[in-house]
Design a protein around this motif. Structure first.
Motif, short mmCIF file in Angstrom:
data_model
loop_
_atom_site.label_atom_id
_atom_site.label_comp_id
_atom_site.label_asym_id
_atom_site.label_seq_id
_atom_site.Cartn_x
_atom_site.Cartn_y
_atom_site.Cartn_z
N ASN A 1 -1.92 -23.92 15.88
CA ASN A 1 -3.11 -23.20 16.32
C ASN A 1 -4.23 -23.26 15.29
O ASN A 1 -5.36 -23.66 15.60
CB ASN A 1 -2.77 -21.74 16.63
CG ASN A 1 -1.62 -21.62 17.59
OD1 ASN A 1 -0.49 -21.47 17.17
ND2 ASN A 1 -1.89 -21.68 18.87
N VAL A 2 -3.94 -22.85 14.07
CA VAL A 2 -4.98 -22.78 13.03
C VAL A 2 -5.50 -24.17 12.68
O VAL A 2 -6.70 -24.38 12.56
CB VAL A 2 -4.44 -22.03 11.79
CG1 VAL A 2 -5.43 -22.09 10.64
CG2 VAL A 2 -4.10 -20.60 12.14
N LYS A 3 -4.59 -25.12 12.55
CA LYS A 3 -4.99 -26.49 12.19
C LYS A 3 -5.90 -27.11 13.24
O LYS A 3 -6.74 -27.94 12.92
CB LYS A 3 -3.73 -27.34 12.00
CG LYS A 3 -3.98 -28.70 11.40
CD LYS A 3 -2.66 -29.40 11.12
CE LYS A 3 -2.88 -30.78 10.54
NZ LYS A 3 -1.59 -31.46 10.29
N SER A 4 -5.75 -26.67 14.50
CA SER A 4 -6.58 -27.23 15.57
C SER A 4 -7.91 -26.50 15.75
O SER A 4 -8.70 -26.87 16.60
CB SER A 4 -5.81 -27.24 16.89
OG SER A 4 -5.58 -25.93 17.35
N GLY A 5 -8.14 -25.44 14.95
CA GLY A 5 -9.42 -24.74 15.00
C GLY A 5 -9.38 -23.34 15.57
O GLY A 5 -10.40 -22.65 15.58
N GLU A 6 -8.23 -22.90 16.04
CA GLU A 6 -8.12 -21.54 16.55
C GLU A 6 -8.11 -20.54 15.39
O GLU A 6 -7.61 -20.84 14.31
CB GLU A 6 -6.80 -21.34 17.32
CG GLU A 6 -6.72 -22.03 18.64
CD GLU A 6 -5.43 -21.67 19.37
OE1 GLU A 6 -5.16 -20.45 19.53
OE2 GLU A 6 -4.71 -22.59 19.76
N GLN A 7 -8.63 -19.37 15.65
CA GLN A 7 -8.47 -18.23 14.76
C GLN A 7 -7.35 -17.38 15.36
O GLN A 7 -7.35 -17.14 16.56
CB GLN A 7 -9.75 -17.41 14.68
CG GLN A 7 -10.94 -18.18 14.16
CD GLN A 7 -12.19 -17.33 14.30
OE1 GLN A 7 -12.25 -16.20 13.84
NE2 GLN A 7 -13.20 -17.89 14.95
N VAL A 8 -6.40 -16.97 14.54
CA VAL A 8 -5.24 -16.23 15.05
C VAL A 8 -5.05 -14.95 14.25
O VAL A 8 -5.14 -14.97 13.02
CB VAL A 8 -3.95 -17.08 14.98
CG1 VAL A 8 -2.75 -16.30 15.48
CG2 VAL A 8 -4.11 -18.39 15.75
N ARG A 9 -4.81 -13.86 14.97
CA ARG A 9 -4.50 -12.58 14.34
C ARG A 9 -3.28 -11.96 15.00
O ARG A 9 -2.98 -12.23 16.17
CB ARG A 9 -5.68 -11.62 14.42
CG ARG A 9 -6.86 -12.06 13.57
CD ARG A 9 -7.93 -11.01 13.53
NE ARG A 9 -9.07 -11.47 12.74
CZ ARG A 9 -10.15 -10.76 12.52
NH1 ARG A 9 -10.26 -9.54 13.02
NH2 ARG A 9 -11.13 -11.25 11.80
N TRP A 10 -2.61 -11.10 14.24
CA TRP A 10 -1.39 -10.44 14.67
C TRP A 10 -1.56 -8.92 14.57
O TRP A 10 -2.07 -8.43 13.57
CB TRP A 10 -0.23 -10.85 13.75
CG TRP A 10 -0.01 -12.33 13.68
CD1 TRP A 10 -0.69 -13.22 12.89
CD2 TRP A 10 0.94 -13.09 14.41
NE1 TRP A 10 -0.20 -14.49 13.09
CE2 TRP A 10 0.80 -14.44 14.01
CE3 TRP A 10 1.92 -12.77 15.34
CZ2 TRP A 10 1.59 -15.46 14.53
CZ3 TRP A 10 2.71 -13.79 15.86
CH2 TRP A 10 2.54 -15.11 15.46
N LEU A 11 -1.11 -8.21 15.59
CA LEU A 11 -1.18 -6.75 15.57
C LEU A 11 0.21 -6.18 15.85
O LEU A 11 0.76 -6.39 16.93
CB LEU A 11 -2.16 -6.23 16.63
CG LEU A 11 -2.34 -4.71 16.66
CD1 LEU A 11 -2.97 -4.21 15.37
CD2 LEU A 11 -3.18 -4.31 17.86
N PRO A 12 0.79 -5.48 14.86
CA PRO A 12 2.05 -4.80 15.14
C PRO A 12 1.88 -3.83 16.31
O PRO A 12 0.89 -3.08 16.37
CB PRO A 12 2.35 -4.07 13.83
CG PRO A 12 1.66 -4.90 12.78
CD PRO A 12 0.38 -5.34 13.46
N ARG A 13 2.82 -3.86 17.23
CA ARG A 13 2.72 -3.07 18.47
C ARG A 13 2.50 -1.59 18.20
O ARG A 13 1.77 -0.92 18.92
CB ARG A 13 3.99 -3.28 19.29
CG ARG A 13 3.91 -2.72 20.69
CD ARG A 13 5.11 -3.13 21.53
NE ARG A 13 5.36 -4.56 21.54
CZ ARG A 13 4.68 -5.47 22.24
NH1 ARG A 13 3.68 -5.09 23.01
NH2 ARG A 13 4.99 -6.75 22.17
N ARG A 14 3.09 -1.05 17.14
CA ARG A 14 2.94 0.39 16.86
C ARG A 14 1.48 0.76 16.57
O ARG A 14 1.11 1.92 16.68
CB ARG A 14 3.85 0.81 15.72
CG ARG A 14 3.45 0.28 14.37
CD ARG A 14 4.40 0.72 13.25
NE ARG A 14 3.96 0.20 11.97
CZ ARG A 14 4.21 -1.03 11.54
NH1 ARG A 14 4.92 -1.86 12.27
NH2 ARG A 14 3.76 -1.44 10.38
#
Length: 167
Positions: A88-101
């Protein structure tokens, strides 16, 4: 990758954002191979996606992906985390993660979705085992607004991929 799905990216002018809220998706051969210990180059394995994202982002379209995840993370989410930098990142996407809590007080749609240019939502429908059962294209202004607000609320709280350390 279905042509109609690709066309949504090719016609996007400004943004394509994706909200993922499941802890597992279809356990395909790539996941099973990874889960058995074999690591591969995602850019080589999934070159059609990689190429589409490069073509999309090079046109100036911002592609963002946010993932809401339970902790400790599932094996499938660990797989996604492992391949995100090379895919994802290498192809140009920005990625973020949110813990469900940290998402408990957010109003979220019932399904994962892509949102294109803040105008068109493509909902992804899944069976209980994570296999995709269909898609639904929606342009209703209220639904688009809900998805826009939900994504931005998640994005504001989420942790950039390079800073996220899964539990």
């Amino acid at each position: 990758m279905a042509a109609a799905f690709e066309d949504l990216f090719r016609s996007a002018r400004l943004t394509a954002v994706h909200l993922e809220m499941r802890d597992g998706y279809g356990r395909d051969a790539d996941f099973e191979e990874w889960n058995s210990g074999h690591r591969f180059d995602p850019a080589e394995r999934w070159h059609s996606w990689f190429d589409l994202m490069v073509q999309t982002t090079i046109r100036g379209v911002e592609v963002r992906r946010a993932r809401i995840v339970s902790e400790p993370i599932s094996d499938y989410i660990r797989f996604e985390y492992d391949v995100t930098s090379g895919h994802n990142v290498k192809s140009g996407e920005q990625v973020r993660w949110l813990p469900r809590r940290q998402a408990s007080d957010l109003a979220l749609p019932g399904n994962d979705y892509w949102l294109f240019d803040g105008e068109t939502v493509l909902f992804n429908h899944f069976a209980g085992d994570g296999t995709m059962t269909g898609e639904e294209l929606v342009t209703d202004a209220r639904t688009v607004a809900l998805c826009t607000e939900a994504f931005e609320a998640v994005w504001q709280r989420a942790i950039p991929h390079e800073d996220f350390r899964p539990a």
